[in-house]
Write an enzyme that holds these catalytic residues in place. Structure first.
Site, PDB file in Angstrom:
ATOM      1  N   ASP A  99      32.770  52.771  29.303  1.00 50.43           N
ATOM      2  CA  ASP A  99      33.592  51.878  30.111  1.00 50.43           C
ATOM      3  C   ASP A  99      35.041  52.090  29.674  1.00 50.43           C
ATOM      4  O   ASP A  99      35.338  52.118  28.473  1.00 50.43           O
ATOM      5  CB  ASP A  99      33.170  50.431  29.850  1.00 50.43           C
ATOM      6  CG  ASP A  99      33.222  49.584  31.108  1.00 50.43           C
ATOM      7  OD1 ASP A  99      34.296  49.542  31.731  1.00 50.43           O
ATOM      8  OD2 ASP A  99      32.211  48.948  31.438  1.00 50.43           O
ATOM      9  N   ASP A 195      37.293  50.378  34.714  1.00 53.35           N
ATOM     10  CA  ASP A 195      37.396  48.965  35.059  1.00 53.35           C
ATOM     11  C   ASP A 195      38.637  48.705  35.922  1.00 53.35           C
ATOM     12  O   ASP A 195      39.738  49.149  35.571  1.00 53.35           O
ATOM     13  CB  ASP A 195      37.512  48.192  33.736  1.00 53.35           C
ATOM     14  CG  ASP A 195      37.299  46.714  33.881  1.00 53.35           C
ATOM     15  OD1 ASP A 195      36.176  46.303  34.179  1.00 53.35           O
ATOM     16  OD2 ASP A 195      38.272  45.951  33.671  1.00 53.35           O
ATOM     17  N   GLU A 254      35.857  51.397  39.442  1.00 58.54           N
ATOM     18  CA  GLU A 254      35.516  50.037  39.889  1.00 58.54           C
ATOM     19  C   GLU A 254      36.718  49.479  40.644  1.00 58.54           C
ATOM     20  O   GLU A 254      37.824  49.427  40.101  1.00 58.54           O
ATOM     21  CB  GLU A 254      35.176  49.135  38.706  1.00 58.54           C
ATOM     22  CG  GLU A 254      34.587  47.804  39.170  1.00 58.54           C
ATOM     23  CD  GLU A 254      34.997  46.593  38.363  1.00 58.54           C
ATOM     24  OE1 GLU A 254      34.285  45.590  38.411  1.00 58.54           O
ATOM     25  OE2 GLU A 254      36.061  46.626  37.689  1.00 58.54           O
ATOM     26  N   HIS A 326      26.717  43.252  35.457  1.00 55.02           N
ATOM     27  CA  HIS A 326      27.000  42.197  34.480  1.00 55.02           C
ATOM     28  C   HIS A 326      27.960  41.139  35.026  1.00 55.02           C
ATOM     29  O   HIS A 326      28.243  40.165  34.346  1.00 55.02           O
ATOM     30  CB  HIS A 326      27.583  42.825  33.219  1.00 55.02           C
ATOM     31  CG  HIS A 326      28.934  43.436  33.469  1.00 55.02           C
ATOM     32  ND1 HIS A 326      29.110  44.551  34.274  1.00 55.02           N
ATOM     33  CD2 HIS A 326      30.171  43.078  33.063  1.00 55.02           C
ATOM     34  CE1 HIS A 326      30.384  44.837  34.341  1.00 55.02           C
ATOM     35  NE2 HIS A 326      31.060  43.967  33.605  1.00 55.02           N
ATOM     36  N   ASP A 327      28.500  41.343  36.232  1.00 55.74           N
ATOM     37  CA  ASP A 327      29.386  40.349  36.852  1.00 55.74           C
ATOM     38  C   ASP A 327      28.691  39.597  37.982  1.00 55.74           C
ATOM     39  O   ASP A 327      29.325  38.766  38.652  1.00 55.74           O
ATOM     40  CB  ASP A 327      30.627  41.033  37.446  1.00 55.74           C
ATOM     41  CG  ASP A 327      31.530  41.646  36.387  1.00 55.74           C
ATOM     42  OD1 ASP A 327      31.549  41.145  35.255  1.00 55.74           O
ATOM     43  OD2 ASP A 327      32.215  42.628  36.716  1.00 55.74           O
TER      44      ASP A 327
HETATM   45  O1  TEU Z   1      35.492  43.051  36.773  1.00 59.04           O
HETATM   46  C1  TEU Z   1      36.389  43.077  37.835  1.00 59.04           C
HETATM   47  C2  TEU Z   1      36.442  41.915  38.768  1.00 59.04           C
HETATM   48  O2  TEU Z   1      37.452  41.741  39.398  1.00 59.04           O
HETATM   49  C3  TEU Z   1      35.325  40.967  39.005  1.00 59.04           C
HETATM   50  O3  TEU Z   1      34.086  41.503  38.871  1.00 59.04           O
HETATM   51  C4  TEU Z   1      35.551  39.727  38.175  1.00 59.04           C
HETATM   52  O4  TEU Z   1      35.373  39.993  36.821  1.00 59.04           O
HETATM   53  C5  TEU Z   1      34.655  38.578  38.534  1.00 59.04           C
HETATM   54  O5  TEU Z   1      33.346  38.906  38.220  1.00 59.04           O
HETATM   55  C6  TEU Z   1      34.792  38.115  39.941  1.00 59.04           C
HETATM   56  O6  TEU Z   1      33.946  37.021  40.139  1.00 59.04           O
HETATM   57  C7  TEU Z   1      35.737  43.868  35.675  1.00 59.04           C
HETATM   58  C8  TEU Z   1      34.596  43.763  34.692  1.00 59.04           C
HETATM   59  O7  TEU Z   1      33.423  44.287  35.278  1.00 59.04           O
HETATM   60  C9  TEU Z   1      34.462  42.339  34.252  1.00 59.04           C
HETATM   61  O8  TEU Z   1      33.342  42.126  33.418  1.00 59.04           O
HETATM   62  C10 TEU Z   1      35.737  41.971  33.524  1.00 59.04           C
HETATM   63  O9  TEU Z   1      35.714  40.605  33.203  1.00 59.04           O
HETATM   64  C11 TEU Z   1      36.979  42.263  34.365  1.00 59.04           C
HETATM   65  O10 TEU Z   1      36.946  43.523  35.013  1.00 59.04           O
HETATM   66  C12 TEU Z   1      38.201  42.276  33.475  1.00 59.04           C
HETATM   67  O11 TEU Z   1      38.183  43.380  32.627  1.00 59.04           O
END
Ligand code: TEU
Length: 560
Positions: A99, A195, A254, A326-327
């Site tokens: 990542d 990310d 992403e 994971h989100d």
């Molecule tokens: O996530 C990016 C993001 O904009 C969304 O997924 C947000 O975290 C949230 O879930 C919206 O409801 C990435 C990562 O995958 C996430 O785990 C991190 O918290 C975020 O970036 C910040 O680095």
């Protein structure tokens, strides 16, 4: 060295290290835990492991706040453990994708410590400092600009106050990041999942945005999503880091809010930016103003959201395929049926996803049909996004906290983060200690020990889908045609090359469904490749279908 096109046949498995396997009993997953499960991943058949962050971090956002890009956090182990994991994966022909979190650092990263120390520090310009903040809202609630008392200026953080945004306008920042990436590739990693990489280029005038009703702040996506220099920065990264390497470096961007036309530009091989995007259109369905403002989800909308990307990227770009990570909450709870039809619906979701065009991502535990946990209280949660949203609601007069908690049980990021269920023991085989986030009580029946090698299990179904992709080029190469787009419960599509055709038909409901597919009658003679329900059913025969609850069937025929 792999042939350049090989990577399109790969299947990625995402490990969220905190929740995967704990080797030392401290309740948090770690690298040695992953090393102990490499055989499991190999058995599943995946080609690539994407490892969510294991770098040094104060863990404000579980490692997405990095204080040292070139070391492993002691919570997860050591660099030597990571080297061993890479070697174990490589020994079995698998790859490791790290990542890469370079839109922001932790506030404890030495770059930020220096930057905030004085207005004339050489690293001041590595972050965004202004006398007057714009009224942008942070993605984790509250303002996106915070006053630093010591120097009397505000800094930008699109996420938490402890995740200051790097200033990519500064060439020194970019060169430092590229050097770090080369260091990881030289160490043996095979690629990067980047990310929020479509947030690195901001509108440098940092204008105010339209506030939300009743607030001074508002969403400001138009000023930082796919900004003016995004493509330029990624091309520069390509030529500085990836070009000329012996093996293909897998790159995944992403990109919340990316559109199809932008994604074509990001992934057109001729432009040398990224292999694929990780887009959000289909996971942004089923809610209103925010993810906890739930609305009904209609299957035709979900089908259309996926089909847009199939058509838009056909022949010119490449997409990631995922229903959970994971989100996101657990896919079987969100899009399937985690009650009586859990097993069939988990298989059906996997079948539909894996047989679209693009690179499938298996999120840890989805291959076991792991579901949302029965969380009821705010104390059940650990996730910063959930906790901050709740804290803000508590401050708001008249907020319906009971409704919010019910929505959080369905949508919180922690629902995707409960420990992987390896067996029926009290710690689910995840830990011998107290897990950092509760184990789902259903691990007594839903676990790997009950599924690996067991015919008809969800795990074995995933294994079959991955094997099918490896064996049959139509899965990777075939074009895509959605059938019955408006049908409220049937998800059906064709994949076709000059040599072969696949027909996928799935019932996304708990009722028996009839459907007449717009296809020739010869399909009745096609062979069945995969089904979600055990045993042959006399009911399905294309083009006239009768599918049982959550039944899905895949047929194949050669083209003459
Ligand atoms: O996530 C990016 C993001 O904009 C969304 O997924 C947000 O975290 C949230 O879930 C919206 O409801 C990435 C990562 O995958 C996430 O785990 C991190 O918290 C975020 O970036 C910040 O680095």
């Amino acid at each position: 060295m792999s042939a350049p096109e090989d990577w399109r046949r790969w299947v990625v498995y995402q490990v969220y290290p905190r929740s995967f396997a704990d080797s030392d009993g401290d309740g948090v997953g770690d690298l040695r835990g992953i090393i102990g499960r490499v055989g499991y991943l190999h058995r599943l058949g995946v080609d690539v492991v994407w490892l969510s962050p294991v770098y040094r971090s104060p863990m404000d956002d579980n490692g997405y706040d990095i204080s040292d890009y070139q070391d492993v956090d002691p919570l997860f182990g050591t660099l030597a453990d990571l080297d061993e994991l890479i070697a174990e994966l490589h020994a079995r022909g698998m790859k490791l994708v790290m990542d890469l979190v370079v839109n922001h650092t932790s506030d404890e990263h030495p770059w930020f410590t220096e930057s905030r120390s004085s207005r004339d520090n050489p690293k001041r310009d590595w972050y965004w400092w202004r006398d007057r903040p714009a009224n942008w809202e942070s993605l984790f609630s509250g303002p996106a600009w915070t006053l630093d008392e010591q120097t009397g200026q505000y800094y930008l953080h699109l996420f938490s106050t402890r995740q200051p945004d790097l200033n990519w306008e500064n060439p020194e920042v970019r060169q430092a990041i590229y050097a770090m990436m080369r260091w990881w590739l030289d160490r043996g990693v095979d690629g990067f999942r980047m990310d929020v990489i479509n947030m690195i280029s901001k509108d440098t005038s940092l204008p105010d945005t339209t506030p939300r009703p009743g607030s001074r702040h508002g969403p400001a996506f138009q000023y930082f999503i796919c900004g003016p220099r995004n493509h330029e920065f990624l091309q520069e990264m390509y030529w500085s880091v990836f070009a000329g390497r012996d093996a293909h470096v897998l790159t995944v961007g992403e990109m919340p809010g990316v559109t199809v036309p932008e994604a074509v530009l990001f992934t057109d091989p001729a432009r040398h930016e990224l292999d694929m995007v990780f887009q959000f259109q289909h996971v942004q369905l089923g809610f209103g103003a925010n993810k906890f403002d739930l609305r009904p989800l209609h299957l035709p909308d979900l089908k259309a959201a996926m089909a847009d990307w199939q058509q838009g990227l056909a022949g010119r770009g490449w997409n990631s395929l995922y229903f959970g990570n994971h989100d996101q909450p657990r896919s079987v709870s969100r899009f399937g049926d985690d009650g009586p039809h859990r097993i069939a619906s988990a298989k059906t979701l996997a079948t539909v996803l894996h047989l679209h065009r693009g690179t499938p991502y298996v999120y840890e535990g989805d291959e076991l049909a792991m579901a949302n946990a029965p969380f009821t209280a705010i104390t059940d949660y650990r996730d910063i996004e959930t906790l901050r949203f709740y804290a803000e609601a508590v401050e708001r007069p008249g907020a319906d906290l009971a409704a919010l908690l019910a929505a959080m049980a369905r949508m919180s990021r922690d629902q995707g983060r409960t420990p992987v269920q390896w067996d029926a023991s009290p710690g689910a085989g995840f830990t011998t200690g107290t897990p950092w986030l509760a184990v789902n009580p259903d691990h007594t029946t839903v676990n790997a020990a009950a599924q690996v090698g067991v015919p008809g299990s969800v795990f074995e179904h995933y294994r079959g889908l991955i094997a099918l992709r490896h064996e049959d080029p139509v899965v990777t190469d075939g074009d895509f045609e959605l059938l019955l787009p408006d049908h409220p419960a049937i998800w059906a599509f064709l994949r076709r090359t000059a040599r072969a055709e696949l027909l996928v038909a799935a019932n996304f409901s708990a009722d028996v469904m009839d459907a007449a597919l717009p296809l020739d009658a010869d399909w009745a003679a096609a062979s069945v490749v995969l089904t979600s329900l055990n045993g042959d059913s006399p009911l399905q025969l294309p083009p006239d279908l009768k599918l049982r609850p959550w039944e899905s069937v895949v047929w194949r025929r050669a083209r003459s």
